[in-house]
Design an enzyme around this catalytic site. Structure first.
Site, PDB file in Angstrom:
ATOM      1  N   THR A   1       0.932  -1.270  -0.092  1.00 47.06           N
ATOM      2  CA  THR A   1      -0.057   0.320  -0.048  1.00 47.06           C
ATOM      3  C   THR A   1       0.973   1.320   0.120  1.00 47.06           C
ATOM      4  O   THR A   1       0.654   2.085  -0.790  1.00 47.06           O
ATOM      5  CB  THR A   1      -1.007  -0.026   1.266  1.00 47.06           C
ATOM      6  OG1 THR A   1      -1.752  -1.204   1.037  1.00 47.06           O
ATOM      7  CG2 THR A   1      -1.879   1.372   1.443  1.00 47.06           C
TER       8      THR A   1
ATOM      9  N   GLY B   1       6.189  -8.464   0.947  1.00 54.28           N
ATOM     10  CA  GLY B   1       6.510  -9.699   1.247  1.00 54.28           C
ATOM     11  C   GLY B   1       5.571 -10.479   2.044  1.00 54.28           C
ATOM     12  O   GLY B   1       5.860 -12.057   1.677  1.00 54.28           O
TER      13      GLY B   1
ATOM     14  N   CYS C   1     -13.611  -4.800   3.489  1.00 60.14           N
ATOM     15  CA  CYS C   1     -12.937  -3.564   3.947  1.00 60.14           C
ATOM     16  C   CYS C   1     -12.283  -3.955   5.245  1.00 60.14           C
ATOM     17  O   CYS C   1     -12.920  -5.008   5.842  1.00 60.14           O
ATOM     18  CB  CYS C   1     -13.731  -2.335   3.947  1.00 60.14           C
ATOM     19  SG  CYS C   1     -15.287  -2.593   4.974  1.00 60.14           S
TER      20      CYS C   1
END
Ligand code: PLP
Length: 370
Positions: free
Chosen positions: A76, A197, A320
């Site tokens: 993100t 990762g 979400c």
């Protein structure tokens, strides 16, 4: 049988060898790579070793200095970081991007959404036309390599070629593709890529933005001079070491992992008996581990809970952070109707998923969905 975890696109197991390596770092004691003393120097060396392992996975050598790796806390952050540098550009993204590209660039950038077809593949004519019609001298194209909800793989080499033909820079969010399919950044000629990762055997807390060295970015996070002043904040050494080892293992094991997961995925999809069930993107290239199954009339939420009660963890394509289901902008862009969107579940396999687990999933899925 223990819990059967089939939600590996959300996050996957930390590989035991990664855990061992991280454990060794924790036992060593405090490490801050910015410190001058021995422990700081060790930290610096560990970061460089992880860079080397990651660059080897992605098909380039850090030594040639044509690409550089900037460690971040997550995929993100890397996605926000790259877009934050191009807010004065015309930005072209697919309508099925991950929310960290989709929402960030819609909120802050001059964004153009590129259509996808019913199979989720980018409409190359729409991309070409929108690039041609752009009045801006500076352009960025950002298209993911593989979609997190459907596993559908984009023809990223062709997209990159079109971007460059129109003098646009090219970013690809490769978070879901890394460790599952081969990604060679220099062969693809990508300007920027994002990785994370925890999607391929590393821990949560380490990701990276990889950039062609010729592009000079502005940091999004400012403070100390870490990561050549491109990303401030004390590096998460333990997680970055984990990312490095996960990269090494992904390189060594990728082919076997992909073959195994692909075989299990085919078995799973063949095993579903409900006539109404359909696999999204069944006829196009997909990741070896992802099946998004629509079973119209059977609410996703009910399916997920029923499976959970039987010890099987899957998700809807889109969720979400509150755990509530959202309407999927991905399926909506592909032209699915509300009923179809409301009845999708994503099954995503991991490198440690077993045949018995798939057999059990098929049995229970068929019982639930009749
Ligand atoms: N991009 C894609 C395609 C993803 O699937 C995800 C996570 O699900 C991200 C970006 C964000 O990565 P992270 O969880 O490291 O923030």
């Amino acid at each position: 049988m223990n819990n059967i975890y089939l939600d590996h696109n959300a996050t996957t197991n930390i590989h035991p060898k990664v855990l061992d390596a991280m454990h060794d770092i924790a036992e060593y004691g405090p490490i801050n790579p910015s410190s001058i003393h021995t422990s700081g120097q060790k930290g610096k060396a560990l970061l460089e070793e992880s860079r080397k392992l990651l660059s080897s996975l992605l098909g380039f050598s850090e030594k040639r200095r044509d690409y550089q790796i900037i460690f971040t806390s997550s995929g993100t952050e890397a996605n926000n970081f790259v877009i934050s540098n191009f807010l004065d550009y015309d930005i072209f993204i697919s309508s099925t991007e991950h929310v960290s590209i989709y929402e960030y660039s819609k909120r802050f950038g001059n964004v153009h959404l590129i259509k996808v077809n019913r199979n989720g593949i980018l409409d190359l004519d729409d991309l070409t036309l929108k690039l041609k019609n752009s009045q801006s001298a500076t352009k960025l194209v950002s298209v993911m390599l593989a979609n997190n909800e459907t596993g559908i793989i984009q023809p990223i080499d062709r997209i990159c070629q079109i971007a460059h033909e129109h003098d646009a820079l090219m970013h690809s969010d490769c978070v879901q593709a890394i460790g599952k399919i081969n990604v060679d950044i220099s062969e693809l000629d990508l300007d920027f890529i994002t990785i994370s990762g925890h999607k391929f055997g590393g821990p949560i807390g380490a990701g990276a933005l990889i950039t062609k060295a010729q592009h000079h970015l502005r940091p999004m996070i400012i403070g100390g001079g870490q990561e050549k002043s491109l990303r401030a904040g004390t590096e998460n050494v333990m997680a970055i070491v984990g990312l490095g080892i996960a990269s090494q293992l992904a390189k060594e094991e990728m082919l076997n992992r992909a073959l195994k997961m692909n075989k299990l995925k085919s078995k799973l999809e063949r095993g579903i008996t409900s006539k109404k069930a359909k696999i999204v993107g069944a006829n196009v290239q997909r990741l070896p581990n992802t099946s998004l199954i629509i079973n119209q009339g059977k609410k996703s939420e009910l399916q997920i809970i029923s499976l959970d009660l039987k010890g099987i963890s899957v998700s809807a394509g889109a969720a979400c952070s509150s755990g509530k289901l959202m309407e999927s902008h991905v399926l909506s862009a592909m032209g699915y109707n509300k009923q179809e969107m409301d009845s999708a579940i994503r099954v995503s396999l991991g490198f440690n998923t077993t045949e018995q687990e798939i057999d059990e999933f098929i049995k229970i899925y068929n019982e639930i969905n009749g």
